[in-house]
Scaffold this motif. Sequence first.
Motif, PDB file in Angstrom:
ATOM      1  N   LYS A   1       2.991   7.226  -1.985  1.00  0.00           N
ATOM      2  CA  LYS A   1       2.269   8.096  -1.043  1.00  0.00           C
ATOM      3  C   LYS A   1       3.238   8.886  -0.161  1.00  0.00           C
ATOM      4  O   LYS A   1       4.353   8.431   0.128  1.00  0.00           O
ATOM      5  CB  LYS A   1       1.237   7.319  -0.236  1.00  0.00           C
TER       6      LYS A   1
ATOM      7  N   ASN B   1      -4.005   8.166  -9.199  1.00  0.00           N
ATOM      8  CA  ASN B   1      -4.945   9.305  -9.219  1.00  0.00           C
ATOM      9  C   ASN B   1      -5.420   9.678  -7.807  1.00  0.00           C
ATOM     10  O   ASN B   1      -6.592   9.956  -7.571  1.00  0.00           O
ATOM     11  CB  ASN B   1      -6.152   8.994 -10.117  1.00  0.00           C
ATOM     12  N   GLY B   2      -4.462   9.625  -6.840  1.00  0.00           N
ATOM     13  CA  GLY B   2      -4.757  10.049  -5.470  1.00  0.00           C
ATOM     14  C   GLY B   2      -5.368   8.988  -4.580  1.00  0.00           C
ATOM     15  O   GLY B   2      -5.626   9.234  -3.407  1.00  0.00           O
ATOM     16  N   LYS B   3      -5.638   7.792  -5.103  1.00  0.00           N
ATOM     17  CA  LYS B   3      -6.242   6.721  -4.296  1.00  0.00           C
ATOM     18  C   LYS B   3      -5.265   5.566  -4.153  1.00  0.00           C
ATOM     19  O   LYS B   3      -4.586   5.197  -5.112  1.00  0.00           O
ATOM     20  CB  LYS B   3      -7.526   6.213  -4.956  1.00  0.00           C
ATOM     21  N   ILE B   4      -5.227   4.959  -2.962  1.00  0.00           N
ATOM     22  CA  ILE B   4      -4.339   3.808  -2.733  1.00  0.00           C
ATOM     23  C   ILE B   4      -4.832   2.613  -3.547  1.00  0.00           C
ATOM     24  O   ILE B   4      -6.018   2.274  -3.518  1.00  0.00           O
ATOM     25  CB  ILE B   4      -4.290   3.432  -1.226  1.00  0.00           C
ATOM     26  N   VAL B   5      -3.914   2.001  -4.285  1.00  0.00           N
ATOM     27  CA  VAL B   5      -4.225   0.771  -5.030  1.00  0.00           C
ATOM     28  C   VAL B   5      -3.202  -0.271  -4.610  1.00  0.00           C
ATOM     29  O   VAL B   5      -2.003  -0.023  -4.677  1.00  0.00           O
ATOM     30  CB  VAL B   5      -4.158   1.005  -6.561  1.00  0.00           C
TER      31      VAL B   5
ATOM     32  N   ASP C   1      -3.365   8.345 -16.326  1.00  0.00           N
ATOM     33  CA  ASP C   1      -3.309   8.063 -14.884  1.00  0.00           C
ATOM     34  C   ASP C   1      -2.007   8.590 -14.271  1.00  0.00           C
ATOM     35  O   ASP C   1      -0.941   8.468 -14.868  1.00  0.00           O
ATOM     36  CB  ASP C   1      -3.395   6.551 -14.616  1.00  0.00           C
TER      37      ASP C   1
ATOM     38  N   ARG D   1       0.802  -1.234   0.000  1.00  0.00           N
ATOM     39  CA  ARG D   1       0.000   0.000   0.000  1.00  0.00           C
ATOM     40  C   ARG D   1       0.836   1.286   0.000  1.00  0.00           C
ATOM     41  O   ARG D   1       0.494   2.256   0.675  1.00  0.00           O
ATOM     42  CB  ARG D   1      -0.980  -0.013   1.183  1.00  0.00           C
TER      43      ARG D   1
ATOM     44  N   LEU E   1      -0.189   5.296  -4.905  1.00  0.00           N
ATOM     45  CA  LEU E   1      -1.441   5.992  -5.187  1.00  0.00           C
ATOM     46  C   LEU E   1      -1.623   6.080  -6.699  1.00  0.00           C
ATOM     47  O   LEU E   1      -0.685   6.423  -7.422  1.00  0.00           O
ATOM     48  CB  LEU E   1      -1.422   7.422  -4.622  1.00  0.00           C
TER      49      LEU E   1
END
Length: 197
Positions: free
Chosen positions: A137, A117-121, A132, A112, A115
């Motif tokens: 992070k 586009n700003g979201k954790i993947v 993208d 983790r 990020l």
Amino acid sequence: MAINRTPVLKRCRSLDLEPAYLGVNKKSIRKSTRANRKVSEYGLQLREKQKAKFIYGIQEKPFHNLYKKAERMPGLVGTNLMTLLELRLDNIIFRMGFARTRREARQVVTHRHVLVNGKIVNIPSYKVEPGDVIEIKEKSKSLQRFKDIVEANGGVAVPGWMESSTETLSGKVNEKPLREQIDVPVNETLIVELYSK
């Protein structure tokens, strides 16, 4: 998940592959014992499939699913397959220089640190789309691990279809890669022949 514990250099020798394609900067001085043996057509096709699976670190079932997806896309099946493999998140992290090997990139994603586009993947097989933005992070950027990676990957060239900054540990995928932009020594037409039997 199944893990192949065969030493990397041994596997590279058996597949007649340079370890540099995996991000490993070791060299094997041994020669493959099967170097002069004649290989059947099926053997050549199978070797190309194993090579692609080994380079990208994928097991048989996900690889076959990607192949089926490539078949449904417009264009050449082999080229589509290589593009889908390149657009996996773990491969993108490796290509951007945020990991030394694809195996390490996979671990960076599952832990983790990434990020999109700003979201954790945290799914290594996540398909990255053109446009993208991928970054490490903020909390993870100060970790010694990433400082070591940046130091080790100082002179690594980033492919032309993406941009990357080792200062900010962020990058962007600008477009889908063309086959000639993918520097992987795999003959994808042999893989297509193998699966179409």
